[in-house]
Enzyme design. Sequence first.
Site, PDB file in Angstrom:
ATOM      1  CB  SER A 139       7.030 -17.827  23.633  1.00 45.35           C
ATOM      2  OG  SER A 139       7.301 -17.744  25.148  1.00 45.35           O
ATOM      3  CE1 TYR A 152      12.275 -20.310  23.857  1.00 43.43           C
ATOM      4  CE2 TYR A 152      10.818 -18.568  25.023  1.00 43.43           C
ATOM      5  CZ  TYR A 152      10.900 -19.725  24.354  1.00 43.43           C
ATOM      6  OH  TYR A 152       9.696 -20.740  24.246  1.00 43.43           O
TER       7      TYR A 152
HETATM    8  P1  NAD Z   1      10.386 -29.645  22.715  1.00 44.60           P
HETATM    9  O1  NAD Z   1      11.725 -29.784  23.260  1.00 44.60           O
HETATM   10  O2  NAD Z   1       9.747 -30.781  23.511  1.00 44.60           O
HETATM   11  O3  NAD Z   1      10.344 -29.571  21.133  1.00 44.60           O
HETATM   12  C1  NAD Z   1      11.132 -28.795  20.350  1.00 44.60           C
HETATM   13  C2  NAD Z   1      11.197 -29.626  19.398  1.00 44.60           C
HETATM   14  O4  NAD Z   1      11.997 -28.854  18.347  1.00 44.60           O
HETATM   15  C3  NAD Z   1      11.712 -31.126  19.183  1.00 44.60           C
HETATM   16  O5  NAD Z   1      10.848 -31.836  18.208  1.00 44.60           O
HETATM   17  C4  NAD Z   1      13.049 -30.724  18.441  1.00 44.60           C
HETATM   18  O6  NAD Z   1      13.562 -32.157  18.235  1.00 44.60           O
HETATM   19  C5  NAD Z   1      13.019 -29.933  17.795  1.00 44.60           C
HETATM   20  N1  NAD Z   1      14.396 -29.155  17.557  1.00 44.60           N
HETATM   21  C6  NAD Z   1      15.254 -28.685  18.339  1.00 44.60           C
HETATM   22  N2  NAD Z   1      16.280 -28.236  17.516  1.00 44.60           N
HETATM   23  C7  NAD Z   1      15.927 -28.389  16.276  1.00 44.60           C
HETATM   24  C8  NAD Z   1      16.823 -28.239  15.119  1.00 44.60           C
HETATM   25  N3  NAD Z   1      17.944 -27.835  14.809  1.00 44.60           N
HETATM   26  N4  NAD Z   1      16.168 -28.541  14.056  1.00 44.60           N
HETATM   27  C9  NAD Z   1      14.881 -29.105  13.880  1.00 44.60           C
HETATM   28  N5  NAD Z   1      14.266 -29.215  15.020  1.00 44.60           N
HETATM   29  C10 NAD Z   1      14.733 -28.999  15.935  1.00 44.60           C
HETATM   30  O7  NAD Z   1      10.053 -28.054  23.233  1.00 44.60           O
HETATM   31  P2  NAD Z   1       8.340 -27.610  23.047  1.00 44.60           P
HETATM   32  O8  NAD Z   1       8.090 -27.186  24.522  1.00 44.60           O
HETATM   33  O9  NAD Z   1       7.208 -28.443  22.424  1.00 44.60           O
HETATM   34  O10 NAD Z   1       8.553 -26.256  22.207  1.00 44.60           O
HETATM   35  C11 NAD Z   1       8.032 -26.106  20.993  1.00 44.60           C
HETATM   36  C12 NAD Z   1       7.909 -24.613  20.562  1.00 44.60           C
HETATM   37  O11 NAD Z   1       6.875 -24.026  21.391  1.00 44.60           O
HETATM   38  C13 NAD Z   1       9.356 -23.836  20.607  1.00 44.60           C
HETATM   39  O12 NAD Z   1       9.290 -23.103  19.660  1.00 44.60           O
HETATM   40  C14 NAD Z   1       9.074 -23.291  22.098  1.00 44.60           C
HETATM   41  O13 NAD Z   1       9.963 -22.025  22.129  1.00 44.60           O
HETATM   42  C15 NAD Z   1       7.684 -22.865  22.123  1.00 44.60           C
HETATM   43  N6  NAD Z   1       7.041 -22.621  23.629  1.00 44.60           N
HETATM   44  C16 NAD Z   1       6.908 -23.639  24.316  1.00 44.60           C
HETATM   45  C17 NAD Z   1       6.408 -23.563  25.554  1.00 44.60           C
HETATM   46  C18 NAD Z   1       6.453 -24.182  26.808  1.00 44.60           C
HETATM   47  O14 NAD Z   1       5.940 -24.101  27.734  1.00 44.60           O
HETATM   48  N7  NAD Z   1       6.660 -25.647  26.376  1.00 44.60           N
HETATM   49  C19 NAD Z   1       6.096 -21.954  25.769  1.00 44.60           C
HETATM   50  C20 NAD Z   1       6.008 -21.015  24.951  1.00 44.60           C
HETATM   51  C21 NAD Z   1       6.756 -21.399  23.481  1.00 44.60           C
END
Ligand code: NAD
Length: 257
Positions: A139, A152
């Site tokens: 991130s 985080y």
């Molecule tokens: P999201 O909530 O849409 O997806 C998260 C995923 O992780 C989902 O598929 C969920 O089911 C899964 N998950 C959660 N707990 C779990 C567990 N215990 N076991 C297995 N799977 C699990 O979120 P996202 O925004 O798509 O985030 C995905 C990644 O990207 C994360 O690591 C997040 O930190 C990172 N990220 C997101 C953003 C953003 O702006 N959305 C920015 C930077 C980084």
Amino acid sequence: MTIQGKTAIITGSNSGIGLGVARELAKVGANVVLNSFTDRDEDHALAEEIGREFGVTARYIKADMSKGDECRALIEKAGSCDILVNNAGIQHVAAIDEFPRAKWDAIIAINLSSAFHTTAAALPVMRAAGWGRVINIASAHGLTASPYKSAYVAAKHGVVGLTKVTALETAEEPITCNAICPGYVLTPLVEAQIPDTMEKYGMDRETVIREVLLDRQPSKQFATVEELGGTCVFLASSAANQITGTTISVDGGWTAL
Ligand code: NAD
């Protein structure tokens, strides 16, 4: 080396960025393994849909990324693992002195320790196959900090550190490890932060998006899951053979500030 026919395991991929990454890798011919901690018909249906749409093998394997043994079992059950995308992640927003201990533990387990466990299980498989790619979805918060996101930010900085160590331990092998550092992407994880932030600052939704979420994103646009998937495709391609141990920001200029 082509991505076609390679097996890509994407943790946390029944939603958001993980699902977008799985789709983009399938689009270029990778067989994909989707994952989350649930085991619903719709999880398996997502994989079937990707398989049909792109003519690849797509499976859904349940594994809870908060549990080390299940992380390792995911790699074992998949049978092969050429491309590992460590993407599962959760968020919680609170001041350090009010941060629930259970949330801290869960964020460190899912956002950081899971990548250690899956990587530990995947490296021997990649070595046996003679090729591998580990792509960690970190991130912008792996490179900078924001208040109220202690767990985080700590986990994502940890992921960047783990990425460097993995790269050094595989540096002389045809295996690379890199981290992608997205800025804000409008996914369920970000969507879930909006109501709390609206309440905290007494703002409407549009103001929260423009002035809080995208405050530090100079492009004033969310990155998309397709763009993140495309970055994974690039890192998995032979053009990226010598890119290892680094971070690629997909953040609209956030970390240039
Ligand atoms: P999201 O909530 O849409 O997806 C998260 C995923 O992780 C989902 O598929 C969920 O089911 C899964 N998950 C959660 N707990 C779990 C567990 N215990 N076991 C297995 N799977 C699990 O979120 P996202 O925004 O798509 O985030 C995905 C990644 O990207 C994360 O690591 C997040 O930190 C990172 N990220 C997101 C953003 C953003 O702006 N959305 C920015 C930077 C980084």
